[in-house]
Design an enzyme around this catalytic site. Structure first.
Site, PDB file in Angstrom:
ATOM      1  N   ARG A  38       0.824  -0.961   0.349  1.00 17.73           N
ATOM      2  CA  ARG A  38       0.336   0.192   0.237  1.00 17.73           C
ATOM      3  C   ARG A  38       1.031   1.566   0.044  1.00 17.73           C
ATOM      4  NH1 ARG A  38      -5.034  -1.516   4.054  1.00 17.73           N
ATOM      5  NH2 ARG A  38      -6.004  -2.579   2.730  1.00 17.73           N
ATOM      6  N   LYS A 193     -19.616 -16.493   3.209  1.00 16.59           N
ATOM      7  CA  LYS A 193     -20.688 -15.912   3.285  1.00 16.59           C
ATOM      8  C   LYS A 193     -21.695 -16.017   2.095  1.00 16.59           C
ATOM      9  CE  LYS A 193     -21.347 -15.840   8.474  1.00 16.59           C
ATOM     10  NZ  LYS A 193     -21.978 -14.622   9.577  1.00 16.59           N
ATOM     11  N   GLY A 346      -8.195  -7.381  -0.429  1.00 17.33           N
ATOM     12  CA  GLY A 346      -8.372  -7.944   0.783  1.00 17.33           C
ATOM     13  C   GLY A 346      -7.861  -9.245   1.025  1.00 17.33           C
ATOM     14  N   GLY A 369     -12.931  -4.622   1.602  1.00 15.75           N
ATOM     15  CA  GLY A 369     -13.996  -4.054   1.533  1.00 15.75           C
ATOM     16  C   GLY A 369     -14.839  -3.096  -0.005  1.00 15.75           C
TER      17      GLY A 369
HETATM   18  C1  3PG Z   1      -9.437  -2.049   4.977  1.00 18.67           C
HETATM   19  O1  3PG Z   1      -7.637  -2.322   5.121  1.00 18.67           O
HETATM   20  O2  3PG Z   1      -9.704  -2.482   4.449  1.00 18.67           O
HETATM   21  C2  3PG Z   1      -9.097  -0.114   4.856  1.00 18.67           C
HETATM   22  O3  3PG Z   1      -8.306   0.516   5.201  1.00 18.67           O
HETATM   23  C3  3PG Z   1     -10.159  -0.187   5.855  1.00 18.67           C
HETATM   24  O4  3PG Z   1      -9.617  -0.595   6.723  1.00 18.67           O
HETATM   25  P1  3PG Z   1     -10.771  -0.462   7.815  1.00 18.67           P
HETATM   26  O5  3PG Z   1     -11.903  -1.573   7.614  1.00 18.67           O
HETATM   27  O6  3PG Z   1     -10.230  -1.066   9.055  1.00 18.67           O
HETATM   28  O7  3PG Z   1     -11.943  -0.042   7.743  1.00 18.67           O
END
Ligand code: 3PG
Length: 389
Positions: A38, A193, A346, A369
């Site tokens: 990142r 899920k 993710g 997310g």
């Molecule tokens: C992530 O790592 O998916 C984002 O930076 C969001 O982080 P968070 O789920 O703690 O809001």
């Protein structure tokens, strides 16, 4: 549709103090940054702004409660080949004084925004304190664009807000792959899920030519078709949804690939008595922990046509070496094909990175997310908050 928000290339930043929401939310263990991906994605925007005469104030959160961003500053400084001054808070008189003393090209990094609960509460006064530090707001943290927090949607109500290069790249690449993909479009979806992926699935039912279901989610599809899944994780309330997706796929002419063979064990932790069986041979005490090799081989016929693959969610319990094989096999097959490949962030991105395969795919998203929301056809509040072109 091309990216329709203003970016740093559309504005004059010379001599301005620019507040940059960037992605410093990286894994840190015992004070050491464990993954720099990142951070390297943050570099092009920072470099651009410095080169164009801005003073930069970097802001970010860390997901782990109480985690300071201090260990990130020297790592980012090395990647930038430039000093990064870390401040132990993100608001207050000391921060204001340090920002006031900045020279053109200087880079300050503020402490974890979530040390103030007002950040997640999207508190307008907190947003104002942050906004008062700068002249322009740049959001370059794609990973949090699905969050409605003060530093993401509050500040651009108070300052002109534009996108950084990473957000532009992420939104543009993912949107184009969804709206105008090289066909056939194969969508691979894993995860636990079906309820968390149903919008994603529905969004692709009228876009994709093929859907490959893996992860524990596939168990729900197997159970929905009346198969014995032993002690495997099944989302009982998701069974009608799995049945509907199966019917809708048929109606829309989408080839739906659910596993025909699976890797089972009697203990996920111990990985004991691991064997590969056909889906009609799962014993009452067995747990499905990965997709089997024949199931992965089946999607080769789609990959051979060299279209586009969008992959969101590992096929097995990828934390355990014994249950990574299907994901490894699929990754190898995608790489060997001529398909354009988009990896959702993710868990899937972590898996690809841990295999050292990041550079072999056309695009790996930095956001878990956020990419799921975007791929589910939803609007991202963090992007919506920025100025239109
Ligand atoms: C992530 O790592 O998916 C984002 O930076 C969001 O982080 P968070 O789920 O703690 O809001």
């Amino acid at each position: 549709m091309a990216f329709n928000k203003k970016t740093i290339k559309d504005i004059d930043v010379n001599g301005k103090t620019v507040l940059v929401r960037t992605s410093l939310n990286v894994p840190i263990e015992h004070g050491k940054v464990m993954d720099e991906l990142r951070l390297s994605s943050a570099v092009p925007t920072i470099d651009y702004l410095r080169k164009h005469g801005a003073k930069l104030v970097l802001m970010s959160h860390h997901s782990s409660e109480g985690q300071s961003l201090a260990p990130v500053a020297p790592v980012l400084a090395k990647l930038l080949d430039h000093n990064v001054q870390f401040l132990p808070d993100c608001i207050g008189p000391k921060v204001e004084a340090a920002v006031k003393n900045m020279k053109l090209g200087d880079v300050i990094m503020l402490e974890n925004l979530r040390f103030h609960k007002e950040e997640e509460a999207n508190n307008p006064e907190f947003a104002k304190k942050l906004a008062d530090l700068g002249d322009i707001y740049v959001d370059d943290d794609f990973t949090t664009t699905h969050r409605e927090h003060a530093s993401i949607v509050g500040i651009p109500k108070l300052l002109p807000g534009v996108a950084g290069l990473q957000i532009e790249l992420e939104v543009d690449t993912i949107t184009k792959a969804m709206q105008n993909p090289k066909r056939p479009l194969l969508v691979v979806v894993g995860g636990a899920k079906i309820s968390t992926k149903i919008d994603f699935l529905n969004n692709f039912l009228n876009k994709a030519q093929a859907l490959f279901i893996g992860g524990a989610m596939a168990n729900t599809f197997l159970a929905a078709s009346g198969l014995e899944v032993g002690k495997s994780l099944v989302e009982k309330s998701g069974i009608p949804t799995a049945q509907k997706v199966t019917l809708d796929a048929k109606k829309q002419g989408v080839s739906l690939y659910t596993p025909i063979d699976v890797v089972v064990t009697d203990s996920v932790d111990q990985a004991s008595n691991v064997e590969t069986v056909t889906v009609d041979n799962v014993g009452p005490d067995q747990i499905i922990a990965d997709v089997g090799p024949k199931s992965v081989e089946r999607v080769q016929e789609v990959l051979d046509k060299g279209g586009t693959v969008i992959w969101n969610g590992p096929l097995g319990i990828e934390e355990k070496p014994a249950f990574r094989k299907a994901s490894q096999d699929l990754a190898r097959r995608i790489i060997a094909s001529s398909a354009t490949s988009i990896i959702g962030g993710g868990d899937t991105a972590s898996f690809i990175d841990s295999e050292g395969l990041h550079d072999k795919f056309s695009f790996v998203s930095t956001g878990g997310g956020a990419s799921l929301e975007l791929m589910s056809g939803k609007k991202l509040p963090g992007v919506e908050a920025l100025q239109d072109k």
